[in-house]
Design a protein around this motif. Sequence first.
Motif, short mmCIF file in Angstrom:
data_model
loop_
_atom_site.label_atom_id
_atom_site.label_comp_id
_atom_site.label_asym_id
_atom_site.label_seq_id
_atom_site.Cartn_x
_atom_site.Cartn_y
_atom_site.Cartn_z
N SER A 40 0.82 -1.22 0.00
CA SER A 40 0.00 0.00 0.00
C SER A 40 0.85 1.27 0.00
N LEU A 41 2.17 1.12 -0.05
CA LEU A 41 3.07 2.27 0.07
C LEU A 41 3.14 3.08 -1.22
N GLY A 42 3.17 4.37 -1.05
CA GLY A 42 3.46 5.28 -2.16
C GLY A 42 2.26 5.69 -2.98
N ASP A 62 -14.72 -8.76 12.09
CA ASP A 62 -15.34 -9.95 12.66
C ASP A 62 -16.80 -10.16 12.24
N ILE A 63 -17.50 -9.07 11.96
CA ILE A 63 -18.92 -9.22 11.61
C ILE A 63 -19.15 -9.15 10.10
N GLY A 64 -18.06 -9.16 9.33
CA GLY A 64 -18.19 -9.22 7.88
C GLY A 64 -18.22 -7.89 7.17
N ASP A 65 -18.07 -6.79 7.91
CA ASP A 65 -18.00 -5.49 7.24
C ASP A 65 -16.70 -5.40 6.45
N VAL A 66 -16.78 -4.71 5.32
CA VAL A 66 -15.64 -4.59 4.43
C VAL A 66 -15.09 -3.17 4.49
N LYS A 67 -13.78 -3.07 4.52
CA LYS A 67 -13.13 -1.77 4.45
C LYS A 67 -12.02 -1.87 3.41
N ILE A 68 -12.03 -0.93 2.47
CA ILE A 68 -11.00 -0.89 1.44
C ILE A 68 -10.16 0.35 1.69
N THR A 69 -8.85 0.16 1.86
CA THR A 69 -7.97 1.27 2.20
C THR A 69 -6.55 1.00 1.74
N ASN A 70 -5.79 2.06 1.59
CA ASN A 70 -4.34 1.91 1.39
C ASN A 70 -3.59 2.67 2.47
N ASP A 71 -4.29 3.01 3.54
CA ASP A 71 -3.70 3.71 4.67
C ASP A 71 -3.10 2.71 5.65
N GLY A 83 3.06 8.75 7.45
CA GLY A 83 4.29 7.96 7.44
C GLY A 83 4.24 6.66 8.21
N THR A 84 3.04 6.20 8.54
CA THR A 84 2.95 4.97 9.33
C THR A 84 3.48 3.77 8.55
N THR A 85 3.15 3.67 7.29
CA THR A 85 3.63 2.55 6.48
C THR A 85 5.14 2.60 6.36
N SER A 86 5.67 3.77 6.07
CA SER A 86 7.12 3.92 5.91
C SER A 86 7.87 3.57 7.18
N VAL A 87 7.38 4.02 8.33
CA VAL A 87 8.09 3.76 9.58
C VAL A 87 8.09 2.26 9.90
N VAL A 88 7.02 1.56 9.57
CA VAL A 88 6.96 0.12 9.81
C VAL A 88 7.95 -0.61 8.90
N ILE A 89 7.99 -0.23 7.64
CA ILE A 89 8.89 -0.89 6.69
C ILE A 89 10.35 -0.62 7.04
N VAL A 90 10.67 0.62 7.35
CA VAL A 90 12.05 0.98 7.70
C VAL A 90 12.47 0.28 8.99
N ALA A 91 11.62 0.28 10.00
CA ALA A 91 11.96 -0.37 11.27
C ALA A 91 12.17 -1.87 11.09
N ALA A 92 11.30 -2.51 10.31
CA ALA A 92 11.45 -3.95 10.08
C ALA A 92 12.76 -4.25 9.35
N GLU A 93 13.11 -3.41 8.39
CA GLU A 93 14.37 -3.61 7.66
C GLU A 93 15.58 -3.37 8.55
N MET A 94 15.50 -2.34 9.40
CA MET A 94 16.60 -2.08 10.33
C MET A 94 16.80 -3.26 11.28
N LEU A 95 15.70 -3.85 11.75
CA LEU A 95 15.80 -4.99 12.65
C LEU A 95 16.37 -6.22 11.94
N LYS A 96 15.98 -6.40 10.69
CA LYS A 96 16.53 -7.51 9.91
C LYS A 96 18.04 -7.34 9.76
N ARG A 97 18.46 -6.13 9.41
CA ARG A 97 19.89 -5.87 9.23
C ARG A 97 20.63 -6.00 10.56
N ALA A 98 20.03 -5.54 11.64
CA ALA A 98 20.66 -5.67 12.96
C ALA A 98 20.83 -7.14 13.33
#
Length: 182
Positions: A38-40, A51-60, A92-107
């Motif tokens: 969903s980035l970019g 849980d009750i079957g409601d649908v939400k479409i988002t890229n946030d 920037g929530t998506t970006s911060v998650v991706i960057v943090a996960a990559e930093m942890l992988k590299r660490a």
Amino acid sequence: MTILSQTPDTRGEHQSGQDVRTQNVVARRAVANIVKSSLGPVGLDICLFDDIGDVKITNDGATILKMLEIEHPAAKVLVELAELQDREVGDGTTSVVIVAAEMLKRANDLVRNKIHPTSIISGYRVEKLGKDSLVNCAKTSMSSKLVVTTTSLLIWLVDTVQSVKMTNQQREVNYPIKICIF
């Protein structure tokens, strides 16, 4: 009538070492992979069902992470990081998650190569970045949602932010800045 008293086993199972670090990295990368598509500006929309079957479409990214039912403790840290980013910055929530996960992988890779975690952490400290790196970070972050800005303006912003930097007795750094958008 006799009541037998039995103490429950509270010892549980204890794991440590490289296997646990690897499991934590895998869990965090799984969270990052969920929001990565969903980035970019050409990010894909994701269809979510509650849980009750409601649908939400988002890229946030923030919305996607809020709807996930994550139980892994290490992966929950990424969700909390995204929530903090959303509260503090509003973007920037998506970006911060991706960057943090990559930093942890590299660490994790560095720990496998016998580099001490303290050395790795000190390498990730922002205050050790030079001015050019900070300006490049500002260019990247500001170009996503705001109008294109000139390099001289970004240099001025970096200088301004650095000039109000405060460090307390515990060596914690704070930047007392409130951003107003007109």
